[in-house]
Design an enzyme around this catalytic site. Structure first.
Site, mmCIF file in Angstrom:
data_model
loop_
_atom_site.group_PDB
_atom_site.id
_atom_site.type_symbol
_atom_site.label_atom_id
_atom_site.label_comp_id
_atom_site.label_asym_id
_atom_site.label_seq_id
_atom_site.Cartn_x
_atom_site.Cartn_y
_atom_site.Cartn_z
ATOM 1 C CB SER A 143 -1.050 -0.011 1.290
ATOM 2 O OG SER A 143 -1.484 1.312 1.268
ATOM 3 C CE1 TYR A 157 -4.032 -2.281 4.846
ATOM 4 C CE2 TYR A 157 -3.412 0.053 4.521
ATOM 5 C CZ TYR A 157 -3.775 -1.120 4.191
ATOM 6 O OH TYR A 157 -3.680 -1.241 2.818
#
Ligand code: NAP
Length: 260
Positions: A143, A157
């Site tokens: 990401s 995350y």
């Protein structure tokens, strides 16, 4: 034109929906044999069925990537049904939001278990079959959040996604002699079921922060993954491709003013 991947055996974790489903569809559309892996077996089977309906080769397996035995079963299914493993796409991931004061140890562990440990366990389970092929490709869906940017509510995350890159750099060194490359795609905000669940206000805010002024599509990410798995990308390993419509580029909000 890249060399065809027709007939190659591809595992995509987290491919019953979202980015993984997009990767599976694009690879199947190029003639690969795709194993759809997700926890919910009936959703994974529905995706495999859709791919078969459009002329592709796909089957499904119910897998929780945070469990050793599930990853072993997944690798075994690809070997039995598709004759081995050529490409592993470690895409399964979750992104529940919780700000630091509310973030519990259980929240942290769940995200790390699926996103980071799950990546390691999938790679570990598939390595013998990838090695047996004499060459292989691993593509991790990381990401921009973590490796490049921060985002309030996603510290766990972000740590898991940055951790995937630490893992891939050393894995790329260790696996280079086996002609197995390990790379990552770093999506920005991609329109998926998971992202949609964050609500319209979130997606509107994110769209306004993207120079391309649209969320990404799952195909935008899938074609980057497809390139990294091609024969032509054999000399690229331990690297990342950001797929974000320019989201990480503006040095301030003013850089986006008067663009549209
Ligand atoms: P999504 O729409 O929520 O889909 C997630 C997929 O992963 C589903 O197939 C889900 O099926 C599966 N999955 C979740 N936990 C799993 C587990 N423990 N074992 C096996 N499969 C599991 O998510 P997405 O937006 O496509 O995101 C996919 C990946 O891209 C994630 O790694 C995410 O971090 C990354 N990413 C997404 C974006 C974005 O904007 N969408 C941006 C950057 C990075 P089950 O629930 O049935 O298991």
């Amino acid at each position: 034109m890249l060399t065809s991947i027709e007939g190659r055996s591809v595992i995509v974790t987290g491919s019953s929906k979202g980015i993984g489903k997009g990767i599976a569809r694009v690879f199947a559309g190029k003639g690969a044999r795709v194993l759809i892996a997700a926890r919910n077996l009936s959703e994974a089977e529905a995706t495999a069925g859709e791919i078969r309906m459009s002329g592709g080769i796909a089957s499904a397996v119910g897998v929780d990537v945070s469990k050793v035995e599930d990853n072993v079963r997944m690798a075994q299914a690809a070997i039995e049904r598709h004759g081995g493993i050529d490409i592993l796409c470690c895409n399964a991931g979750i992104y529940p939001s919780a700000k630091l004061f509310d973030l519990s140890e259980a929240d942290w562990d769940q995200v790390m278990d699926i996103n980071l440990k799950g990546t390691f366990l999938s790679v570990h389970a598939c390595l013998p079959a990838l090695k047996a092929r004499g060459k292989g490709r691993i593509v991790i869906t990381s990401s921009i959040t973590g490796p490049i940017t921060g985002n309030a509510g996603w510290s766990h995350y972000a740590a898991s996604k940055a951790g995937q890159l630490g893992f891939l750099r050393t894995a790329a060194i260790e696996l280079a002699p086996l002609r197995i490359t390990v790379n990552a795609v770093l999506p920005g905000n991609i329109f998926t079921e998971g992202l949609e669940a964050l609500g319209p206000e979130y997606t509107a805010r994110m769209t306004s922060a993207i120079p391309a002024r649209r969320l990404g599509s799952v195909e935008d990410v899938a074609y980057a993954a497809l390139f990294l798995t091609s024969d032509e990308a054999a000399y690229i390993t331990g690297q990342t491709i950001i797929v974000d419509g320019g989201q990480v580029l503006p040095e301030s909000q003013t850089a986006l003013e008067d663009l549209y």
